[in-house]
Write a protein that holds these residues in place. Structure first.
Motif, PDB file in Angstrom:
ATOM      1  N   LEU A   6       0.821  -1.214   0.000  1.00 38.74           N
ATOM      2  CA  LEU A   6       0.000   0.000   0.000  1.00 38.74           C
ATOM      3  C   LEU A   6       0.854   1.263   0.000  1.00 38.74           C
ATOM      4  N   VAL A   7       1.957   1.235   0.739  1.00 39.88           N
ATOM      5  CA  VAL A   7       2.838   2.402   0.799  1.00 39.88           C
ATOM      6  C   VAL A   7       3.419   2.669  -0.589  1.00 39.88           C
ATOM      7  N   PHE A   8       3.874   1.614  -1.246  1.00 41.95           N
ATOM      8  CA  PHE A   8       4.428   1.745  -2.597  1.00 41.95           C
ATOM      9  C   PHE A   8       3.377   2.328  -3.552  1.00 41.95           C
ATOM     10  N   GLU A   9       2.142   1.856  -3.459  1.00 44.78           N
ATOM     11  CA  GLU A   9       1.075   2.389  -4.308  1.00 44.78           C
ATOM     12  C   GLU A   9       0.862   3.878  -4.069  1.00 44.78           C
ATOM     13  N   ALA A  10       0.934   4.299  -2.816  1.00 42.08           N
ATOM     14  CA  ALA A  10       0.742   5.712  -2.488  1.00 42.08           C
ATOM     15  C   ALA A  10       1.856   6.581  -3.076  1.00 42.08           C
ATOM     16  N   TRP A  11       3.031   5.996  -3.301  1.00 47.95           N
ATOM     17  CA  TRP A  11       4.162   6.719  -3.898  1.00 47.95           C
ATOM     18  C   TRP A  11       4.161   6.644  -5.416  1.00 47.95           C
ATOM     19  N   THR A  25      13.164  11.887 -13.778  1.00 42.63           N
ATOM     20  CA  THR A  25      13.106  10.576 -14.414  1.00 42.63           C
ATOM     21  C   THR A  25      13.296   9.483 -13.363  1.00 42.63           C
ATOM     22  N   TYR A  26      12.542   8.413 -13.493  1.00 40.72           N
ATOM     23  CA  TYR A  26      12.699   7.253 -12.617  1.00 40.72           C
ATOM     24  C   TYR A  26      13.898   6.429 -13.084  1.00 40.72           C
ATOM     25  N   LEU A  27      14.825   6.170 -12.176  1.00 43.19           N
ATOM     26  CA  LEU A  27      16.025   5.391 -12.488  1.00 43.19           C
ATOM     27  C   LEU A  27      15.877   3.926 -12.084  1.00 43.19           C
ATOM     28  N   GLU A  28      15.174   3.685 -10.974  1.00 36.99           N
ATOM     29  CA  GLU A  28      14.934   2.320 -10.486  1.00 36.99           C
ATOM     30  C   GLU A  28      13.507   2.231  -9.974  1.00 36.99           C
ATOM     31  N   VAL A  29      12.848   1.129 -10.282  1.00 39.75           N
ATOM     32  CA  VAL A  29      11.503   0.863  -9.771  1.00 39.75           C
ATOM     33  C   VAL A  29      11.454  -0.614  -9.405  1.00 39.75           C
ATOM     34  N   THR A  30      11.480  -0.900  -8.117  1.00 36.72           N
ATOM     35  CA  THR A  30      11.377  -2.271  -7.626  1.00 36.72           C
ATOM     36  C   THR A  30      10.105  -2.335  -6.789  1.00 36.72           C
ATOM     37  N   PRO A  31       9.026  -2.917  -7.356  1.00 36.27           N
ATOM     38  CA  PRO A  31       7.732  -2.898  -6.670  1.00 36.27           C
ATOM     39  C   PRO A  31       7.812  -3.303  -5.200  1.00 36.27           C
ATOM     40  N   HIS A  32       7.175  -2.462  -4.426  1.00 32.29           N
ATOM     41  CA  HIS A  32       6.984  -2.629  -2.987  1.00 32.29           C
ATOM     42  C   HIS A  32       8.247  -2.461  -2.155  1.00 32.29           C
ATOM     43  N   SER A  33       9.417  -2.181  -2.776  1.00 33.98           N
ATOM     44  CA  SER A  33      10.615  -2.068  -1.950  1.00 33.98           C
ATOM     45  C   SER A  33      11.526  -0.879  -2.255  1.00 33.98           C
ATOM     46  N   ARG A  34      11.525  -0.352  -3.486  1.00 31.76           N
ATOM     47  CA  ARG A  34      12.516   0.699  -3.785  1.00 31.76           C
ATOM     48  C   ARG A  34      12.116   1.529  -5.004  1.00 31.76           C
ATOM     49  N   LEU A  35      12.324   2.848  -4.876  1.00 30.62           N
ATOM     50  CA  LEU A  35      12.161   3.794  -5.978  1.00 30.62           C
ATOM     51  C   LEU A  35      13.371   4.715  -5.989  1.00 30.62           C
ATOM     52  N   VAL A  36      13.869   5.034  -7.177  1.00 34.26           N
ATOM     53  CA  VAL A  36      14.946   6.009  -7.321  1.00 34.26           C
ATOM     54  C   VAL A  36      14.561   6.921  -8.479  1.00 34.26           C
ATOM     55  N   GLN A  96      21.438  18.048 -10.671  1.00 32.12           N
ATOM     56  CA  GLN A  96      20.447  17.004 -10.463  1.00 32.12           C
ATOM     57  C   GLN A  96      20.504  16.431  -9.047  1.00 32.12           C
ATOM     58  N   THR A  97      19.355  16.384  -8.396  1.00 33.06           N
ATOM     59  CA  THR A  97      19.217  15.698  -7.116  1.00 33.06           C
ATOM     60  C   THR A  97      18.706  14.292  -7.409  1.00 33.06           C
ATOM     61  N   VAL A  98      19.251  13.293  -6.709  1.00 30.43           N
ATOM     62  CA  VAL A  98      18.782  11.918  -6.858  1.00 30.43           C
ATOM     63  C   VAL A  98      18.157  11.496  -5.531  1.00 30.43           C
ATOM     64  N   THR A  99      16.920  11.019  -5.612  1.00 29.07           N
ATOM     65  CA  THR A  99      16.181  10.578  -4.427  1.00 29.07           C
ATOM     66  C   THR A  99      15.999   9.075  -4.488  1.00 29.07           C
ATOM     67  N   THR A 100      16.307   8.413  -3.383  1.00 26.92           N
ATOM     68  CA  THR A 100      16.078   6.978  -3.232  1.00 26.92           C
ATOM     69  C   THR A 100      15.132   6.779  -2.061  1.00 26.92           C
ATOM     70  N   VAL A 101      14.054   6.033  -2.282  1.00 27.15           N
ATOM     71  CA  VAL A 101      13.111   5.716  -1.212  1.00 27.15           C
ATOM     72  C   VAL A 101      13.022   4.205  -1.127  1.00 27.15           C
ATOM     73  N   THR A 102      13.184   3.693   0.092  1.00 27.74           N
ATOM     74  CA  THR A 102      13.030   2.258   0.307  1.00 27.74           C
ATOM     75  C   THR A 102      11.858   2.016   1.243  1.00 27.74           C
ATOM     76  N   PHE A 103      11.249   0.851   1.098  1.00 23.90           N
ATOM     77  CA  PHE A 103      10.084   0.455   1.880  1.00 23.90           C
ATOM     78  C   PHE A 103      10.382  -0.915   2.484  1.00 23.90           C
ATOM     79  N   ASP A 104      10.543  -0.966   3.796  1.00 20.92           N
ATOM     80  CA  ASP A 104      10.905  -2.207   4.479  1.00 20.92           C
ATOM     81  C   ASP A 104       9.785  -2.586   5.441  1.00 20.92           C
ATOM     82  N   GLU A 105       9.016  -3.613   5.075  1.00 21.67           N
ATOM     83  CA  GLU A 105       7.862  -4.023   5.874  1.00 21.67           C
ATOM     84  C   GLU A 105       8.261  -4.968   7.000  1.00 21.67           C
ATOM     85  N   ASN A 106       7.642  -4.744   8.160  1.00 22.91           N
ATOM     86  CA  ASN A 106       7.837  -5.607   9.314  1.00 22.91           C
ATOM     87  C   ASN A 106       6.538  -5.621  10.107  1.00 22.91           C
TER      88      ASN A 106
END
Length: 169
Positions: free
Chosen positions: A38-43, A91-102, A112-122
């Protein structure tokens, strides 16, 4: 600023931590009450993203939110600004469903600023870690990461409504 304290996480009231990792890197961390899916979908879904990304305290809304979330895909966010508009895009550089966006932030002459967001479920909750790597110290000082605690509050609110079934998925 004390160099030792500069690298400590500074948690806000809502549990969001903001940490300057280096002269060019800033990290924001927050655990939200939803599964990574769900978090990944919101992003990654424009109809959800536009509902939480802009802090309400800014008093503006997105006029346009276009997101082609795939490697090489682009995004464009348009806000009202004075008598015109302001745009953020990249531009999106990496898209790993439910775990990582760059993605890149390509606007402006500062580089250029590069943003990396990770999603770690527990246990049904997700640790969101956002790392911005700026092209210069000056760009970091002008960056918008400071708005993230409020935006992540809004994300948590949205995710609560999605998880309760009161919203259309």
């Amino acid at each position: 600023m004390d160099r030792n304290r500069e690298n400590e996480t500074a948690p806000t009231e809502n549990g969001t931590g903001v940490e300057r990792k280096s002269e060019l890197e800033l990290v924001v961390k927050r655990t939200v009450n939803a599964p990574a899916r769900l978090v990944f979908e919101a992003w990654t879904k424009a109809e959800l993203f536009r509902r939480w990304w802009v802090p309400k305290s800014f008093g503006v809304t997105l006029l346009s939110c276009e997101m082609d979330v795939r490697v090489g895909g682009q995004y464009r966010l348009v806000f009202p600004y004075e008598d015109s508009t302001m745009e953020f895009f990249g531009t999106y550089l990496e898209v790993t469903p439910h775990s990582r966006l760059v993605w890149t932030s390509d606007e402006g002459d500062a580089g250029q600023t590069v943003t990396t967001v990770t999603f770690d479920e527990n246990e049904g909750k997700t640790l969101v870690v956002l790392l911005d790597r700026y092209p210069s110290t000056e760009a970091l000082e002008c960056g918008s990461t400071g708005a993230m605690p409020e935006a992540l509050d809004q994300l948590d609110e949205l995710l609560s409504s999605l998880g309760s079934g009161t919203e259309t998925k």
